[in-house]
Design an enzyme around this catalytic site. Structure first.
Site, PDB file in Angstrom:
ATOM      1  N   SER A   1     139.722 -12.290  -0.053  1.00 27.18           N
ATOM      2  CA  SER A   1     139.828 -13.749   0.096  1.00 27.18           C
ATOM      3  C   SER A   1     141.292 -14.156   0.047  1.00 27.18           C
ATOM      4  O   SER A   1     142.117 -13.470  -0.592  1.00 27.18           O
ATOM      5  CB  SER A   1     139.088 -14.454  -1.049  1.00 27.18           C
ATOM      6  OG  SER A   1     139.411 -15.817  -1.075  1.00 27.18           O
TER       7      SER A   1
ATOM      8  N   TYR B   1     137.766 -14.976 -10.058  1.00 29.51           N
ATOM      9  CA  TYR B   1     137.478 -14.623  -8.658  1.00 29.51           C
ATOM     10  C   TYR B   1     138.753 -14.141  -7.962  1.00 29.51           C
ATOM     11  O   TYR B   1     138.752 -13.121  -7.268  1.00 29.51           O
ATOM     12  CB  TYR B   1     136.889 -15.851  -7.972  1.00 29.51           C
ATOM     13  CG  TYR B   1     136.568 -15.710  -6.507  1.00 29.51           C
ATOM     14  CD1 TYR B   1     135.403 -15.079  -6.076  1.00 29.51           C
ATOM     15  CD2 TYR B   1     137.418 -16.246  -5.530  1.00 29.51           C
ATOM     16  CE1 TYR B   1     135.097 -14.981  -4.724  1.00 29.51           C
ATOM     17  CE2 TYR B   1     137.122 -16.157  -4.186  1.00 29.51           C
ATOM     18  CZ  TYR B   1     135.956 -15.525  -3.780  1.00 29.51           C
ATOM     19  OH  TYR B   1     135.658 -15.428  -2.434  1.00 29.51           O
TER      20      TYR B   1
END
Ligand code: NAP
Length: 244
Positions: free
Chosen positions: A143, A156
């Site tokens: 990401s 995350y």
């Protein structure tokens, strides 16, 4: 360029937006697809049915990737279904949007387990067999959060950044075994469970002026998987968000 026709892929998170698009693109390229998923039985079985009806081979296999025993079972079931796994697309991911103060030890460990530990365990289990056959592909879905911190939270972002280290370590170890290991770092992909809509506030952040689409991630994934000379790379696909 190595063709992918006749190969077998395990795609985790294939009941979700990006994973489903990658699974469909692989099936269209003549790849048999083990469709890994968590809880969304309907989406996974619909996808398997669609691939089969189109003349391809697809099998829906559920596993909670937060549990190492289920990770191992998923690989066994994929091998039972198709004989072997040539391509690992470790795409499943989960992230609960949380401020720093609210993240418990269980939240942190759970986020790492699904987003980093499971990809490691899958690769650890599959790479020796790929090396024995002198062909393999590993692709991790990272990401933009790994570069920028992102909007989900530090747990995350840290898990996704960990995938980059995994990519470089594994790519170097298996480079002369016909195996490539890469990662794609997308941002703001709509029509996904993570981002179902296209809110103005997010669209305005993207230099290209819109959110990305699952098919655009799948298109890059196929190019990466086809290319035998591309390895140890983390490729951003984010409409110009990073670097800018
Ligand atoms: N959408 C974005 O803007 C964006 C941006 C950057 C990176 N990414 C990354 O892209 C990847 C795909 O996400 P997506 O956008 O397609 O989101 P999504 O539609 O929410 O898909 C997530 C997938 O991961 C699976 N999954 C989640 N937790 C799991 C668990 N414990 N065990 C097994 N499977 C689990 C889900 O399965 P079930 O639903 O069946 O449980 C689902 O198939 C993720 O790694 C995500 O971090 C997405």
């Amino acid at each position: 360029m190595a063709g992918l026709t006749g190969k077998v892929a395990l795609v985790t998170g294939a009941s979700g937006g990006i994973g489903q698009a990658i699974a469909l693109a692989l099936a269209a390229a003549g790849v048999s697809v083990a469709i890994g998923y968590g809880a969304n039985d309907a989406a996974a079985h619909r996808l398997a049915g669609h691939i089969t009806a189109s003349g391809g081979r697809g099998a829906a296999l559920s596993a909670d990737l937060g549990d190492p025993a289920e990770v191992a079972r998923l690989v066994e079931e994929a091998e039972e279904a198709f004989g072997q796994v040539d391509l690992l697309i470790s795409n499943a991911g989960a992230g609960q949007r949380q401020p720093l103060e609210a993240i418990s030890v269980a939240d942190f460990d759970g986020t790492i387990a699904v987003n980093l530990r499971a990809p490691f365990l899958l690769a650890q289990r599959l790479l020796p067999e790929m090396a024995r056959r002198q062909f393999g592909r590993v692709l991790f879905l990272s990401s933009v959060a790994a570069f920028t911190g992102g909007i989900v939270g530090p747990h995350y972002a840290a898990a996704k950044a960990g995938l980059h280290g995994l990519t470089h370590s594994l790519a170097a170890r298996f480079a002369d075994d016909g195996i490539t290991v890469n990662a794609i770092a997308p941002a703001l992909i709509t029509d996904t469970g993570m981002l179902p809509g296209e809110p103005d506030e997010l669209r305005q952040r993207v230099p290209i002026g819109r959110l990305g689409r699952p098919a655009e991630v799948a298109d890059l994934a196929l190019a990466v998987l086809r290319n035998p000379y591309l390895t140890s790379q983390v490729i951003s696909l984010d409409g110009g968000l990073y670097p800018r």
